[in-house]
Design an enzyme around this catalytic site. Sequence first.
Site, PDB file in Angstrom:
ATOM      1  N   PRO A 169       0.903  -7.425   1.352  1.00 19.60           N
ATOM      2  CA  PRO A 169      -0.075  -8.009   0.422  1.00 19.60           C
ATOM      3  C   PRO A 169      -1.108  -7.018  -0.096  1.00 19.60           C
ATOM      4  O   PRO A 169      -1.861  -7.339  -1.009  1.00 19.60           O
ATOM      5  CB  PRO A 169      -0.754  -9.092   1.271  1.00 19.60           C
ATOM      6  CG  PRO A 169      -0.685  -8.570   2.657  1.00 19.60           C
ATOM      7  CD  PRO A 169       0.617  -7.808   2.747  1.00 19.60           C
ATOM      8  N   ARG A 184     -14.755  -9.559  -3.208  1.00 15.28           N
ATOM      9  CA  ARG A 184     -14.358 -10.891  -3.650  1.00 15.28           C
ATOM     10  C   ARG A 184     -15.492 -11.585  -4.387  1.00 15.28           C
ATOM     11  O   ARG A 184     -16.552 -11.017  -4.645  1.00 15.28           O
ATOM     12  CB  ARG A 184     -13.909 -11.698  -2.434  1.00 15.28           C
ATOM     13  CG  ARG A 184     -12.561 -11.292  -1.862  1.00 15.28           C
ATOM     14  CD  ARG A 184     -11.466 -12.163  -2.446  1.00 15.28           C
ATOM     15  NE  ARG A 184     -11.755 -13.541  -2.089  1.00 15.28           N
ATOM     16  CZ  ARG A 184     -11.441 -14.113  -0.923  1.00 15.28           C
ATOM     17  NH1 ARG A 184     -10.786 -13.415  -0.016  1.00 15.28           N
ATOM     18  NH2 ARG A 184     -11.757 -15.378  -0.675  1.00 15.28           N
ATOM     19  N   ASP A 220      -5.398 -13.484  -2.905  1.00 17.28           N
ATOM     20  CA  ASP A 220      -6.677 -13.489  -3.611  1.00 17.28           C
ATOM     21  C   ASP A 220      -6.770 -12.528  -4.787  1.00 17.28           C
ATOM     22  O   ASP A 220      -7.814 -12.455  -5.439  1.00 17.28           O
ATOM     23  CB  ASP A 220      -7.821 -13.174  -2.633  1.00 17.28           C
ATOM     24  CG  ASP A 220      -7.738 -11.752  -2.062  1.00 17.28           C
ATOM     25  OD1 ASP A 220      -6.729 -11.059  -2.302  1.00 17.28           O
ATOM     26  OD2 ASP A 220      -8.693 -11.335  -1.380  1.00 17.28           O
ATOM     27  N   TYR A 273      -8.702  -5.464   5.124  1.00 20.32           N
ATOM     28  CA  TYR A 273      -7.384  -5.287   5.736  1.00 20.32           C
ATOM     29  C   TYR A 273      -7.539  -4.203   6.796  1.00 20.32           C
ATOM     30  O   TYR A 273      -7.970  -3.086   6.483  1.00 20.32           O
ATOM     31  CB  TYR A 273      -6.352  -4.857   4.700  1.00 20.32           C
ATOM     32  CG  TYR A 273      -5.934  -5.935   3.737  1.00 20.32           C
ATOM     33  CD1 TYR A 273      -4.926  -6.834   4.067  1.00 20.32           C
ATOM     34  CD2 TYR A 273      -6.526  -6.044   2.476  1.00 20.32           C
ATOM     35  CE1 TYR A 273      -4.524  -7.815   3.184  1.00 20.32           C
ATOM     36  CE2 TYR A 273      -6.132  -7.025   1.580  1.00 20.32           C
ATOM     37  CZ  TYR A 273      -5.133  -7.908   1.941  1.00 20.32           C
ATOM     38  OH  TYR A 273      -4.742  -8.881   1.070  1.00 20.32           O
TER      39      TYR A 273
END
Length: 616
Positions: free
Chosen positions: A335, A245, A48, A253
């Site tokens: 990530p 986001r 993302d 996370y």
Amino acid sequence: MPTESKVDVLVLGAGPAGLMCAQGLKRAGVNVRIIDKRPKKVAAGQADGVQPRTIEVLQSYGLAERLLREGNQMHMVAFYNPSPNGGIERTGRTADITAPSARYPFEVTLHQGAIEAIFLDSMRELGLEVDRPIIPTALELSHDENELRDPQSYPVKVTLKHLDFGSEGQDDTEIVYAKFVVGADVLTFSGAHSWVRKTLGIIMDGEQTDYIWGVVDLIPSTNFPDIRNRCAIHSSNGSCMIIPREGDKVRLYIQLSDKDVVVDKATGRVDKEKTKVGPEELLEVARKSFSPFTIEKAGEIDWWTIYLIGQRVAQKFSVHERVFIAGDACHTHSPKAGQGMNASMNDTHNLIWKMTYVLRGWADISLLRTYEFERRKYAQDLIAFDKKFSALFSGKPRTEECQDGVSHEAFLEAFQTFGAFSCGIGIHYSPSSIPSMPNITELKHQSLTSHQTVGMRILPHVFVRAADARPFEIQDLLPANTKWKLVVFVGDIGPGKIKQIERVAKLADDLGKSTGLLKRYEDGVFEILTICATVKECLNYTDLPEVLRPHWSRVLLDDVDMFGRTGGKGYDIYGVDPSQGAIIVVRPDGYVGTVTPLEGVKDLETYFDTFLIRTL
């Protein structure tokens, strides 16, 4: 009987790497086909984060505007560490991007499905769709050396199985003969199995770490003050990262312990059937890490997963320069630094123009060796960075009871030190990546552009167009259209600058002669952009020789716009002396190939003769 077909390039996998590859090749006029085993694109979750350099790359294809419109921008990062009073407290805030030359000084976050949609809609306008659901079942590569060296041959045979053929008696098998195959066939968040890599027998070097993380995408209900900033939280309960986001959504996370998760010893991956941790349990761990702040979900969980961090690089990225692997098929890493999707898309961005040149007959097939040379070195650097970053982020925080833990100062220093690399701005391709090219050819004139390094992307800057005084960002004038750009800094050629005017006239003669650089290769290889260190009041674009003004729009001035709000000091930005000038050669992917003086046309010819096929 199975159907048979031929294609120039077959792309396996329609994730970001495969889609970048397919759209770029289609734009270049290549006969390309892309297949995917999924019936539809990703609906939610997965990767993302889009880094500043990747935004520049998307802009070079005309795709950044929609990303910027739909995505969230991260401008600030906050750091939280254990408080002496229990729970966590904020210990600092800083810029999310620590690369001063970034054109887009922020990250954009948007779920992978929406990013894929940008590519899919663009491809559709070009007449290209993803064929799905299809899987490859066999891949055969010719052993005939003559066939492998001939770029117009079809040495790769791929057997495909169509998963949606339900009619009785209908053959669901297809045979495709391809000139080249690109395997971008890893579609899982943690960089799992690649069929192409396994079929080719390519080994991944590296290791699986002990770091176990959960990921949750949700709309939060919280009193946490930095919920709309990227956050690195080190708590006594474990670490957590917040990624804001699109809309009100955030990604968490969440660090887990090995007692929470069952790992399959055979595969080294999380056994999700035996692991009892789900999204609600992940959120409960996050609540403990957020204390004394509260966080709850407002609605349903959008997406979640659990993974172990693996840090590996493939031993090679191609076989005979006919079958290539890209993205997670050739490198896997954490990530949390936002590298996976970005590295993947930039892999195939590097490959697009090289493959196009070979297919057009403009370049020798040996040019394709540079894909592995450049991108594998970058992947190795990425893993080295990721090991340090992951260890710092996953390590215990320093407290009174744990003096050996990670201090805020150490984490912040690492965050800022690796900033240029992590955002993609600091990617540096080593010299001599073109076969048979001596180092001196690329670097002997590096001093002419002391601030623009050969092997790095062309620096962004605003110049003013000579014909109408309209300001332009130079990167927008150097699109990813498979052409090499000769950016000619001619210096000051205003009134009275006789010597410089004569030098520029001689350059134009050298470039334009019948056997010169612009005539010795196929038409369409080069574009010229001329930049003058002369103010707008003292120069007409028609003052330039015709070779250096192929169109009225291709002459720029290092001057401010009509209101003095933007532009100017461009020669300083690139480190070019206005009394000397320089020619900066920009590759089709936006990276600087070499630099020469205005008298250096012979050096340019030597440079291009090493990999371009002459027509004269």
